[in-house]
Design a protein around this motif. Structure first.
Motif, PDB file in Angstrom:
ATOM      1  N   UNK A 154       0.832  -1.205   0.000  1.00 40.89           N
ATOM      2  CA  UNK A 154       0.000   0.000   0.000  1.00 40.89           C
ATOM      3  C   UNK A 154       0.865   1.252   0.000  1.00 40.89           C
ATOM      4  N   UNK A 155       1.910   1.270   0.843  1.00 38.71           N
ATOM      5  CA  UNK A 155       2.789   2.436   0.923  1.00 38.71           C
ATOM      6  C   UNK A 155       3.503   2.663  -0.404  1.00 38.71           C
ATOM      7  N   UNK A 214      -4.749   1.826 -10.647  1.00 40.33           N
ATOM      8  CA  UNK A 214      -4.323   0.497 -10.195  1.00 40.33           C
ATOM      9  C   UNK A 214      -3.105   0.497  -9.281  1.00 40.33           C
ATOM     10  N   UNK A 215      -2.306   1.578  -9.274  1.00 38.19           N
ATOM     11  CA  UNK A 215      -1.094   1.597  -8.457  1.00 38.19           C
ATOM     12  C   UNK A 215      -1.352   1.300  -6.990  1.00 38.19           C
ATOM     13  N   UNK A 216      -2.131   2.143  -6.297  1.00 39.63           N
ATOM     14  CA  UNK A 216      -2.370   1.888  -4.869  1.00 39.63           C
ATOM     15  C   UNK A 216      -3.265   0.682  -4.622  1.00 39.63           C
ATOM     16  N   UNK A 217      -4.241   0.435  -5.523  1.00 42.31           N
ATOM     17  CA  UNK A 217      -5.156  -0.687  -5.322  1.00 42.31           C
ATOM     18  C   UNK A 217      -4.416  -2.008  -5.387  1.00 42.31           C
ATOM     19  N   UNK A 218      -3.550  -2.165  -6.383  1.00 38.86           N
ATOM     20  CA  UNK A 218      -2.808  -3.415  -6.499  1.00 38.86           C
ATOM     21  C   UNK A 218      -1.822  -3.576  -5.354  1.00 38.86           C
ATOM     22  N   UNK A 239      -2.266  -2.469  -2.257  1.00 39.51           N
ATOM     23  CA  UNK A 239      -3.064  -2.845  -1.086  1.00 39.51           C
ATOM     24  C   UNK A 239      -3.496  -4.305  -1.171  1.00 39.51           C
ATOM     25  N   UNK A 240      -3.944  -4.733  -2.353  1.00 40.97           N
ATOM     26  CA  UNK A 240      -4.390  -6.116  -2.506  1.00 40.97           C
ATOM     27  C   UNK A 240      -3.228  -7.105  -2.410  1.00 40.97           C
TER      28      UNK A 240
END
Length: 591
Positions: free
Chosen positions: A156-157, A350-354, A356-357
């Motif tokens: 996430x970071x 998609x950067x932060x979402x991927x 985090x996932x």
């Protein structure tokens, strides 16, 4: 500089307060934003910069190459050494030094005193100063973030950090279009206050993480061999793109051949030296970790696929598509940035979402799927005609942006999670070095493909188009147009035909009817002529990008389930001082 013992998780956040990790994220975000703005604002403002220092666009190819590639060349050669020095003397200390050096480079660029060739050389030199500073920050930002965040939040970071980088690209495009209108120097001044703020904030807020004490030495022979080998090789490749004698490229230049062979030999000797020195800067034993090895290789191939892609797309937009659709050459650099925004949008989505996932489910399938989407987007772009419909082009860019967003932060998190805390600096430097080297080699590869195609196809296409336009008398004079000069004049926002006509004798121009002159200097004749010579090389480049992305996807799929070094060591009952590097890619800690 304050220090804090390493908590059990291997991070510093647990002992420095719950908010410290967000302070780290904010500081590294400022740095990523500043560097990103600097890159896109320079790219979009090159016409104003070259105009401001009075450089002829048809003879500026060598300066353009060094402005574009010199920065990446320096970072590629220094990242590994910077990562090793950071593990020895402190990541935060060298990160702060890098921030200050980058800001100094921005100030020097703003103050560039000369014009003409001297001014161009000064801009290149000051960009290299920026690159030295960027090497220290690039090699440490991921390591500092990894130190500050627990394993289940690192993706996430890193994803949020990626958002800052991509947002900076967008802001740089807008700022470049606005500031360059007033004064080209402002495009360099804008990063100075951000750099000063970030340097001061980082100095007072970042805390050094103490690492297990080791008797470390500077790897003198490793540094000399690696830096000299990569520098000589990349300089040789760069000069191979410049004309030599009557040839349009310098691959036959004895100096270029010697540089490439010498660089390859030195780099071939580098792993042999590193396997024998007492304390190597390139930790070959890290490649025993399956995740580290495969994820880094996938990252290198991905960089090789996309490094020259941005310039190919911008050349296609500025040199062909935008003029064909009525945009003046002067405005094409700005509008090319605007029409590239779907690529940035895909990243931002998609950067932060991927990231985090991937913290929850592991990085393998996100990174692999992202690379397959990138391959798909390359095939979509390769299928487009030169006068394409923009919605289809935008969809292809959006798919590419989403794919890169799915791949980027999960891949970095996988690499940084897989190594011991005391080796994160050198691991981050190795990762950044491989990706930056891939970017430089990619630009050289794609430029070579484009220039070879133009050299073979542009002269006959030019003669045919001049005859069809009723200007056969200009075939002789216009045949002196260097294909690379014509292409990069369009890239810099000039109408190459108009630039050539004003240099011809008036008797030659007077023999051509005004209607024909108007046709030749309009916004459709030259782009159409260029398209027939340019597009075959574009399609080859996109096919190569697709193939490299598929290979990278296969490697990414082989990384196995999620692997975090600290948790593995804890489960195995080993301490961080254990000298061995252990891996267990079958370990699943996604729960």
């Amino acid at each position: 500089m304050k220090t804090t013992p390493i908590p059990e998780t291997g991070t510093v956040s647990a002992k420095k307060g719950i908010d410290y990790k967000w302070i780290v994220l904010s500081i590294t975000t400022i740095e990523m934003f500043m560097v990103s703005v600097n890159g896109s604002i320079t790219l979009i403002s090159l016409p104003a910069i070259f105009n401001g220092i009075n450089i002829d666009p048809l003879s500026s190819f060598q300066y353009l190459i060094w402005v574009l590639m010199g920065y990446s060349l320096v970072t590629a050669t220094l990242l590994l050494s910077c990562g090793r020095l950071s593990d020895m003397y402190g990541r935060v200390k060298l990160y702060n030094i890098g921030f200050a050096i980058f800001t100094l480079g921005s100030i020097l660029l703003f103050l560039t005193p000369d014009k003409g060739s001297a001014g161009a050389l000064e801009i290149i030199a000051f960009r290299l100063v920026q690159a030295v500073g960027a090497s220290f920050t690039f090699s440490n930002s991921a390591a500092i973030l990894t130190d500050a965040f627990p394993p289940d939040e690192r993706g996430k970071a890193l994803g949020l950090n990626t958002i800052a980088f991509l947002s900076g690209q967008f802001v740089g495009l807008i700022l470049g279009g606005i500031l360059a209108f007033y004064n080209w120097r402002y495009v360099f001044l804008v990063s100075v206050p951000v750099g000063i703020l970030g340097t001061i904030w980082a100095y007072f807020k970042l805390k050094e993480t103490p690492l297990p004490k080791r008797a470390r030495k500077i790897d003198i022979w490793g540094n000399i061999t690696f830096v000299a080998g990569l520098t000589i090789l990349l300089i040789g490749i760069t000069y191979a793109l410049l004309p030599y004698g009557n040839a349009s490229m310098g691959w036959g230049d004895p100096w270029v051949i010697s540089a490439i062979i010498g660089g390859i030999l030195l780099l071939a000797a580098f792993p042999l030296i590193e396997s024998r020195v007492e304390d190597p800067m390139f930790r070959l034993n890290l490649f025993k970790i399956r995740v580290f090895s495969l994820a880094n290789t996938a990252g290198f191939l991905s960089a090789l696929a996309r490094g020259g892609m941005m310039f190919i797309l911008i050349l296609m937009l500025q040199g062909i598509w935008l003029p064909l659709h009525g945009y003046s050459y002067e405005s094409t650099p700005f509008w090319a940035g605007i029409f590239m925004l779907p690529l940035t949008a895909g990243f931002v989505i998609m950067g932060p979402l991927s990231g985090w996932l991937s913290d929850k489910y592991g990085s393998r399938w996100f990174a692999t799927s992202g690379l397959l989407l990138i391959a798909l987007s390359f095939m979509m772009l390769a299928a487009l005609p030169y006068n394409f419909e923009y919605p289809i082009f935008a969809i292809a860019l959006l798919v590419m942006g989403i794919g890169n967003g799915m791949f980027g932060s999960p891949n970095v998190a996988a690499i940084m999670n897989s190594v011991p805390p005391e080796d994160r600096g050198v691991a981050s430097g190795m990762r950044s070095m491989l990706q930056n080297s891939g970017m430089v080699i990619s630009m050289a590869l794609f430029f070579t493909i484009v220039i070879v195609s133009l050299t073979q196809l542009f002269p006959p296409e030019l003669a045919t188009s001049l005859t069809s336009a009723g200007a056969a008398g200009l075939i002789g004079p216009m045949s002196s147009i260097p294909p690379t000069g014509a292409l990069f004049a369009a890239f810099l926002g000039y109408n190459p035909v108009h630039t050539i006509l004003v240099t011809l004798p008036q008797t030659v121009v007077a023999a051509i009817s005004p209607a024909t002159i108007a046709t030749l200097t309009g916004t459709t004749w030259f782009p159409t002529t260029l398209a027939y010579a340019f597009m075959p090389s574009v399609r080859i480049s996109f096919y190569i990008g697709a193939l490299l992305s598929v290979i990278a996807a296969a490697l990414s799929a082989m990384t196995g389930s999620r692997f975090v070094h600290e948790m593995h060591m804890k489960r195995e009952g080993k301490t961080e001082e254990s000298p061995e590097i252990v891996e267990d890619t079958s370990l699943d800690i996604t729960g």
